[in-house]
Design a protein around this motif. Structure first.
Motif, PDB file in Angstrom:
ATOM      1  N   GLY A 131       0.811  -1.215   0.000  1.00 49.26           N
ATOM      2  CA  GLY A 131       0.000   0.000   0.000  1.00 49.26           C
ATOM      3  C   GLY A 131       0.840   1.258   0.000  1.00 49.26           C
ATOM      4  N   SER A 193       1.000  -9.465  13.653  1.00 47.01           N
ATOM      5  CA  SER A 193       0.818  -9.016  12.274  1.00 47.01           C
ATOM      6  C   SER A 193       1.537  -7.703  12.047  1.00 47.01           C
ATOM      7  CB  SER A 193      -0.681  -8.860  11.975  1.00 47.01           C
ATOM      8  OG  SER A 193      -0.879  -8.564  10.602  1.00 47.01           O
ATOM      9  N   PRO A 196      -1.632  -1.964  10.297  1.00 48.94           N
ATOM     10  CA  PRO A 196      -2.519  -1.671   9.167  1.00 48.94           C
ATOM     11  C   PRO A 196      -2.066  -0.464   8.359  1.00 48.94           C
ATOM     12  CG  PRO A 196      -3.560  -1.122  11.274  1.00 48.94           C
ATOM     13  CD  PRO A 196      -2.326  -1.890  11.592  1.00 48.94           C
ATOM     14  N   GLY A 199      -0.157  -0.884   4.886  1.00 46.39           N
ATOM     15  CA  GLY A 199      -0.782  -1.316   3.644  1.00 46.39           C
ATOM     16  C   GLY A 199      -0.313  -2.706   3.252  1.00 46.39           C
ATOM     17  N   SER A 200      -0.097  -3.570   4.261  1.00 49.15           N
ATOM     18  CA  SER A 200       0.417  -4.914   4.028  1.00 49.15           C
ATOM     19  C   SER A 200      -0.662  -5.824   3.452  1.00 49.15           C
ATOM     20  CB  SER A 200       0.945  -5.510   5.339  1.00 49.15           C
ATOM     21  OG  SER A 200       1.149  -6.895   5.220  1.00 49.15           O
ATOM     22  N   GLN A 201      -0.349  -6.451   2.321  1.00 50.07           N
ATOM     23  CA  GLN A 201      -1.277  -7.409   1.739  1.00 50.07           C
ATOM     24  C   GLN A 201      -1.416  -8.644   2.616  1.00 50.07           C
ATOM     25  OE1 GLN A 201      -3.279  -7.602  -1.171  1.00 50.07           O
ATOM     26  NE2 GLN A 201      -3.005  -5.400  -0.977  1.00 50.07           N
ATOM     27  N   ARG A 203      -1.436  -8.746   5.891  1.00 48.23           N
ATOM     28  CA  ARG A 203      -2.416  -8.447   6.939  1.00 48.23           C
ATOM     29  C   ARG A 203      -3.826  -8.479   6.358  1.00 48.23           C
ATOM     30  NH1 ARG A 203      -2.422  -5.373  12.195  1.00 48.23           N
ATOM     31  NH2 ARG A 203      -4.631  -4.982  12.598  1.00 48.23           N
ATOM     32  N   GLU A 204      -4.007  -7.916   5.183  1.00 46.01           N
ATOM     33  CA  GLU A 204      -5.340  -7.921   4.574  1.00 46.01           C
ATOM     34  C   GLU A 204      -5.823  -9.345   4.317  1.00 46.01           C
ATOM     35  OE1 GLU A 204      -5.683  -5.389   1.200  1.00 46.01           O
ATOM     36  OE2 GLU A 204      -4.854  -3.630   2.228  1.00 46.01           O
ATOM     37  N   VAL A 207      -6.937 -10.938   7.661  1.00 51.73           N
ATOM     38  CA  VAL A 207      -8.261 -10.467   8.080  1.00 51.73           C
ATOM     39  C   VAL A 207      -9.345 -11.094   7.208  1.00 51.73           C
ATOM     40  CG1 VAL A 207      -9.747  -8.437   8.260  1.00 51.73           C
ATOM     41  CG2 VAL A 207      -7.360  -8.309   9.032  1.00 51.73           C
ATOM     42  N   ARG A 208      -9.101 -11.168   5.896  1.00 50.23           N
ATOM     43  CA  ARG A 208     -10.106 -11.735   4.995  1.00 50.23           C
ATOM     44  C   ARG A 208     -10.347 -13.216   5.268  1.00 50.23           C
ATOM     45  NH1 ARG A 208      -9.356 -14.457   0.394  1.00 50.23           N
ATOM     46  NH2 ARG A 208      -7.229 -13.694   0.045  1.00 50.23           N
TER      47      ARG A 208
END
Length: 298
Positions: A131, A193, A196, A199-201, A203-204, A207-208
């Motif tokens: 990010g 982790s 946020p 913009g770490s993919q 971490r995303e 969460v997903r």
């Protein structure tokens, strides 16, 4: 003392034979002998013990060999840089990247650029996650960066691969001996982790996957980089979702377990601003396309 004297010395030191060394340099043997005598006189030492039967390096000659090789290497490098400048392939490329994936990609690119285009210097900026990197490209702060599509408007990308994620657990953890686990069994676990704001993919994805498994991950600590994150796992602070390329990082007390839902977690790419006029960037991109061909159409 001239460069040709050092070239003559290296040739004789490698061949330990004046005739063969002269042939290697495409000069007459008397001229070679004269250059060695001139170098010895300039240095004030004997470089070779010479008899009618053999030639060998003296202690001074042995000591001289490595510096002489270094001089030749530096001169060759200077020639290549000068030729690169003549061809326009000079300049600096600012590159942003983060995570173990970024390190592995950039190490390959850096080696190849140094070999093919020595006039180009790479200014590497680590700990810049997808990010942040995309934003830096858009703002003109970086020329090239590791990103995850879709990229912002005006940013072109070259896809490198689809990333797979797994889970890193302490070696004493109840799941440490499992070959594969589902995300649902991690419900209630303390997670480590990246912040946020990075913009770490990764971490995303964490969460997903947790959301799809029906829970909200409880993040007990955040880490700035993969090495710190894995050290925290090894200290039994919690578990962590990491990219599969992390498995080459050996941290005491950490075990990697395959994640059932971890395949093709996100796309990894290199991005650059479409209207960037840098010749150095264009040359670097040509190397990237050749070294890391895209596995899928972009």
């Amino acid at each position: 003392m001239e460069l040709r004297h050092f070239e003559a010395f290296v040739a004789v030191a490698e061949e330990l034979h004046f005739g063969r060394a002269a042939q290697k340099l495409h000069i007459a043997q008397p001229a070679l002998s004269q250059m060695i005598r001139s170098l010895e006189k300039e240095l004030g030492v004997r470089l070779f013990d010479r008899t009618t039967r053999r030639v060998r390096l003296t202690a001074s000659g042995e000591a001289m060999l490595e510096p002489a090789h270094a001089i030749g290497t530096q001169v060759d490098g200077a020639k290549r840089i000068a030729r690169a400048a003549q061809d326009g392939a000079v300049g600096r490329v600012r590159i942003g990247f983060g995570g173990t994936s970024g390190y592995s990609i950039l190490s390959r690119i850096a080696r190849e650029v140094a070999s093919r285009q020595p006039g180009i210097s790479l200014d590497l900026n680590p700990q810049m996650y997808c990010g942040e990197a995309a934003q830096a490209l858009r703002d003109g702060e970086m020329d090239l960066a590791v990103v995850s599509p879709p990229a912002p408007a005006g940013i072109d990308v070259h896809v490198i691969r689809q990333e797979t994620v797994m889970v890193a657990v302490p070696i004493t953890h109840r799941l440490a001996d499992e070959e594969e686990v589902s995300m649902s069994v991690l419900a209630g676990e303390p997670f480590i982790s990246y912040a946020p704001s990075h913009g770490s993919q990764v971490r995303e994805v964490m969460v997903r996957l947790a959301h799809e498994a029906g829970f909200l991950p409880h993040v007990v600590q955040e880490a700035p980089d993969p090495y710190s994150l894995l050290a925290l796992v090894g200290a039994q602070v919690g578990v962590a979702i990491v990219v599969e390329s992390s498995d080459h990082i050996r941290i005491d007390g950490v075990r990697y377990v395959r994640l059932a839902e971890g395949g093709d977690a996100f796309t990894l790419a290199l991005g650059w601003r479409r209207n960037n006029p840098s010749t150095a960037l264009a040359e670097t991109l040509a190397i990237v396309h050749n070294l890391l061909p895209s596995p899928i159409a972009t």
